[in-house]
Design a protein around this motif. Structure first.
Motif, PDB file in Angstrom:
ATOM      1  N   ARG A 139      55.208  40.873  34.186  1.00  0.00           N
ATOM      2  CA  ARG A 139      54.997  39.937  35.293  1.00  0.00           C
ATOM      3  C   ARG A 139      53.675  40.302  35.967  1.00  0.00           C
ATOM      4  N   LEU A 140      52.776  39.317  36.058  1.00  0.00           N
ATOM      5  CA  LEU A 140      51.470  39.507  36.664  1.00  0.00           C
ATOM      6  C   LEU A 140      51.171  38.364  37.608  1.00  0.00           C
ATOM      7  N   CYS A 141      50.357  38.660  38.613  1.00  0.00           N
ATOM      8  CA  CYS A 141      49.843  37.623  39.492  1.00  0.00           C
ATOM      9  C   CYS A 141      48.463  37.214  39.024  1.00  0.00           C
ATOM     10  N   ALA A 142      47.883  36.215  39.657  1.00  0.00           N
ATOM     11  CA  ALA A 142      46.547  35.764  39.276  1.00  0.00           C
ATOM     12  C   ALA A 142      45.548  36.871  39.548  1.00  0.00           C
ATOM     13  N   PRO A 143      44.627  37.139  38.589  1.00  0.00           N
ATOM     14  CA  PRO A 143      43.667  38.231  38.765  1.00  0.00           C
ATOM     15  C   PRO A 143      42.576  37.898  39.766  1.00  0.00           C
ATOM     16  N   GLY A 144      41.875  38.972  40.253  1.00  0.00           N
ATOM     17  CA  GLY A 144      40.772  38.805  41.196  1.00  0.00           C
ATOM     18  C   GLY A 144      39.449  39.055  40.522  1.00  0.00           C
ATOM     19  N   GLY A 145      38.519  39.772  41.210  1.00  0.00           N
ATOM     20  CA  GLY A 145      37.210  40.093  40.627  1.00  0.00           C
ATOM     21  C   GLY A 145      36.106  39.217  41.191  1.00  0.00           C
ATOM     22  N   CYS A 146      34.939  39.236  40.550  1.00  0.00           N
ATOM     23  CA  CYS A 146      33.791  38.446  41.005  1.00  0.00           C
ATOM     24  C   CYS A 146      34.057  36.959  40.835  1.00  0.00           C
ATOM     25  N   GLU A 147      33.577  36.180  41.790  1.00  0.00           N
ATOM     26  CA  GLU A 147      33.720  34.731  41.713  1.00  0.00           C
ATOM     27  C   GLU A 147      32.544  34.151  40.921  1.00  0.00           C
ATOM     28  N   LEU A 148      32.730  33.966  39.645  1.00  0.00           N
ATOM     29  CA  LEU A 148      31.660  33.464  38.784  1.00  0.00           C
ATOM     30  C   LEU A 148      31.974  32.079  38.244  1.00  0.00           C
ATOM     31  N   GLY A 149      32.867  31.385  38.919  1.00  0.00           N
ATOM     32  CA  GLY A 149      33.272  30.079  38.428  1.00  0.00           C
ATOM     33  C   GLY A 149      34.562  30.186  37.646  1.00  0.00           C
ATOM     34  N   PRO A 150      35.092  29.080  37.152  1.00  0.00           N
ATOM     35  CA  PRO A 150      36.364  29.077  36.445  1.00  0.00           C
ATOM     36  C   PRO A 150      36.340  29.978  35.208  1.00  0.00           C
ATOM     37  N   ARG A 151      37.316  30.884  35.135  1.00  0.00           N
ATOM     38  CA  ARG A 151      37.476  31.714  33.939  1.00  0.00           C
ATOM     39  C   ARG A 151      38.965  31.697  33.580  1.00  0.00           C
ATOM     40  N   PRO A 152      39.448  30.566  33.078  1.00  0.00           N
ATOM     41  CA  PRO A 152      40.877  30.435  32.826  1.00  0.00           C
ATOM     42  C   PRO A 152      41.360  31.427  31.784  1.00  0.00           C
ATOM     43  N   ILE A 153      42.632  31.829  31.940  1.00  0.00           N
ATOM     44  CA  ILE A 153      43.221  32.765  30.988  1.00  0.00           C
ATOM     45  C   ILE A 153      44.091  32.021  29.969  1.00  0.00           C
ATOM     46  N   ASP A 154      43.800  30.747  29.796  1.00  0.00           N
ATOM     47  CA  ASP A 154      44.580  29.954  28.847  1.00  0.00           C
ATOM     48  C   ASP A 154      44.568  30.567  27.448  1.00  0.00           C
ATOM     49  N   LEU A 155      43.414  31.083  27.015  1.00  0.00           N
ATOM     50  CA  LEU A 155      43.334  31.654  25.670  1.00  0.00           C
ATOM     51  C   LEU A 155      44.206  32.897  25.548  1.00  0.00           C
ATOM     52  N   HIS A 156      44.290  33.692  26.607  1.00  0.00           N
ATOM     53  CA  HIS A 156      45.164  34.859  26.601  1.00  0.00           C
ATOM     54  C   HIS A 156      46.623  34.430  26.395  1.00  0.00           C
ATOM     55  N   LEU A 157      47.015  33.428  27.168  1.00  0.00           N
ATOM     56  CA  LEU A 157      48.405  32.977  27.109  1.00  0.00           C
ATOM     57  C   LEU A 157      48.712  32.309  25.773  1.00  0.00           C
ATOM     58  N   ALA A 158      47.762  31.565  25.238  1.00  0.00           N
ATOM     59  CA  ALA A 158      47.973  30.928  23.934  1.00  0.00           C
ATOM     60  C   ALA A 158      48.180  31.980  22.853  1.00  0.00           C
ATOM     61  N   ALA A 159      47.436  33.080  22.926  1.00  0.00           N
ATOM     62  CA  ALA A 159      47.600  34.160  21.946  1.00  0.00           C
ATOM     63  C   ALA A 159      48.976  34.781  22.048  1.00  0.00           C
ATOM     64  N   PRO A 181      56.990  55.026  30.443  1.00  0.00           N
ATOM     65  CA  PRO A 181      56.721  54.035  31.500  1.00  0.00           C
ATOM     66  C   PRO A 181      58.009  53.357  31.939  1.00  0.00           C
ATOM     67  N   THR A 182      58.068  52.984  33.194  1.00  0.00           N
ATOM     68  CA  THR A 182      59.283  52.391  33.748  1.00  0.00           C
ATOM     69  C   THR A 182      59.067  50.985  34.288  1.00  0.00           C
ATOM     70  N   GLY A 183      57.808  50.615  34.529  1.00  0.00           N
ATOM     71  CA  GLY A 183      57.548  49.325  35.156  1.00  0.00           C
ATOM     72  C   GLY A 183      56.992  48.291  34.191  1.00  0.00           C
ATOM     73  N   TRP A 184      57.103  47.045  34.567  1.00  0.00           N
ATOM     74  CA  TRP A 184      56.553  45.951  33.764  1.00  0.00           C
ATOM     75  C   TRP A 184      55.936  44.868  34.645  1.00  0.00           C
ATOM     76  N   GLU A 185      55.767  45.184  35.939  1.00  0.00           N
ATOM     77  CA  GLU A 185      55.238  44.210  36.891  1.00  0.00           C
ATOM     78  C   GLU A 185      54.020  44.799  37.603  1.00  0.00           C
ATOM     79  N   VAL A 186      52.952  44.009  37.680  1.00  0.00           N
ATOM     80  CA  VAL A 186      51.761  44.408  38.429  1.00  0.00           C
ATOM     81  C   VAL A 186      51.697  43.544  39.682  1.00  0.00           C
ATOM     82  N   PRO A 187      51.778  44.154  40.857  1.00  0.00           N
ATOM     83  CA  PRO A 187      51.826  43.358  42.092  1.00  0.00           C
ATOM     84  C   PRO A 187      50.503  42.694  42.417  1.00  0.00           C
ATOM     85  N   ASP A 188      50.586  41.735  43.297  1.00  0.00           N
ATOM     86  CA  ASP A 188      49.417  40.952  43.692  1.00  0.00           C
ATOM     87  C   ASP A 188      48.311  41.835  44.265  1.00  0.00           C
TER      88      ASP A 188
END
Length: 415
Positions: free
Chosen positions: A109-129, A78-85
């Motif tokens: 490097r990542l941008c904010a994810p998309g997907g279904c709008e089901l209300g707030p689904r923060p990725i704080d736990l991912h980042l804390a890990a 693999p050569t990349g480490w960035e996922v574009p918006d």
């Protein structure tokens, strides 16, 4: 724009096999990045979320192609480490690539994810890990930059988040030393991810319990793996049979992963029997109201099954109370069901469903993945024709939904 045309009131009959689990295959595809070699993923469904994952892998410098019902990923160099918006916005689950990219490439490097709008689904736990494992996280301009050499650590999740558990597992495989994830999510899809990581040579144990242990830093290699059947697709087909009536066998799924759903359908009046990899349901007459249904982390009632089961019960009799404990905005299908004659009252996280004995056809629109499936379930049991738009939501998680239902005798077609 595609539309489902559904003529309801036809009992379903026959057998249908579920495809591979969306919620398993996405983290497994991210895990392919960890192995310097070729991975063959069998029973990989044709979903738009899967195609988005393959596009991300290609962007990172991997080779990824479909071969029939399998996907082949070569992550030798693999050569990349960035996922574009543009790619991140296609699905919220794209954040699962964070731990894998950081672990393999040393930065991400990542941008904010998309997907279904089901209300707030923060990725704080991912980042804390990630931070607990020694990574640094910089947040700016709606994006994330992570870097650092990872080392084993004790991760304690404040709640059993599926995504955070998976991201922590992926990152920990590349960390030097032992990582313990406490209060881990227990979903079957996490057990499936563990099985794949073990196939690659990783030392991971404990998935399915609240403590997962990873001995990181081991050399990895490619391998072949078969993804588990999708239990939420199975729950959808069982709900459809309960709503429309008839006798349906769903194969390719472990009945134990759906015991809370089948218990509800049994209480509602269906006859349900299960085998090693199959579930048989027979429904005659209108469904009855059941005791309160509360969504909860596994092994509780799955939030992804809430909408299809609600749709089935809405066309029955009696009263059922739903309590949605997982997401703030998971009743977006209710207004559309009301257009079909349903009597549902919502206040906050509680929805009270009063069965009306029979729904009627209407023009409705899907606003999210499982809510769209609920409209299909409702339409199959309703009187008259229903038109459903917003099918791109369902394409994220259901492979050829109309074709499968047609094999059971449903009056559904896509135009």
């Amino acid at each position: 724009m595609s539309t489902y045309l559904i003529d309801g009131g036809r009992p379903l009959d026959g057998s249908v096999a579920v495809h591979g689990a969306k919620n398993s295959v996405l983290p497994i595809l991210a895990a392919c990045l960890l192995a310097p070699g070729t991975c063959v993923i069998q029973n990989c469904p044709r979903l738009t979320d899967v195609e988005a994952s393959l596009a991300i892998l290609r962007r990172l410098g991997c080779k990824a192609e479909r071969q029939g019902e399998a996907v082949v990923v070569d992550a030798t160099a693999p050569t990349g480490w960035e996922v574009p918006d543009s790619l991140m916005r296609e699905m919220r689950s794209s954040v699962i690539f964070l731990g894998a990219i950081l672990g393999r490439m040393g930065q991400a490097r990542l941008c904010a994810p998309g997907g279904c709008e089901l209300g707030p689904r923060p990725i704080d736990l991912h980042l804390a890990a990630i931070r607990t494992l020694g990574g640094t996280v910089e947040e700016a301009d709606g994006g994330l930059f992570c870097s650092g050499s990872l080392r084993g650590a004790d991760i304690v999740l404040s709640l059993p988040s599926v995504g955070a558990t998976e991201n922590a597992m992926l990152a920990a495989v590349c960390a030097q030393g032992t990582t313990t994830i406490t209060n881990a999510a227990r979903e079957p899809e996490i057990v499936d991810l563990q099985g794949f990581l073990q196939t690659l040579g990783a030392s991971v144990r404990g998935a399915g319990s609240s403590v997962v242990t990873v001995e990181g830093g081991r050399p990895l290699h490619g391998g072949a793996y078969t993804v588990m059947g999708d239990r939420i697709v199975a729950a959808t087909y069982l709900s459809a049979a309960a709503a429309a009536g008839g006798s349906v066998e769903v194969t390719g799924v472990d009945w134990r992963t759906l015991s809370t759903v089948t218990a509800v359908l049994t209480e509602a009046g269906c006859q349900v029997t299960s085998g090693r990899d199959r579930i048989f349901l027979k429904a005659q007459g209108p469904l009855k109201g059941v005791r309160p249904i509360r969504t909860a982390p596994y092994p509780g009632f799955p939030t992804d099954a809430q909408a299809p089961v609600m749709a089935a019960l809405a066309g029955g009799t009696g009263c059922t109370v739903f309590v949605e404990n997982m997401f703030d905005s998971r009743y977006r299908h209710v207004d559309e069901l009301i257009r079909m004659g349903a009597d549902i009252r919502v206040e906050g996280r509680v929805a009270v469903v009063y069965g009306v004995n029979r729904l009627h056809g209407a023009a409705v629109a899907a606003s999210d993945l499982r809510g769209g499936a609920a409209l299909v379930v409702a339409a199959l049991g309703a009187r008259g024709r229903t038109t459903i738009t917003g099918l791109h939501h369902m394409d994220r998680g259901y492979q050829a939904l109309d074709r499968d239902l047609q094999t059971l005798g449903a009056g559904i077609r896509r135009v």
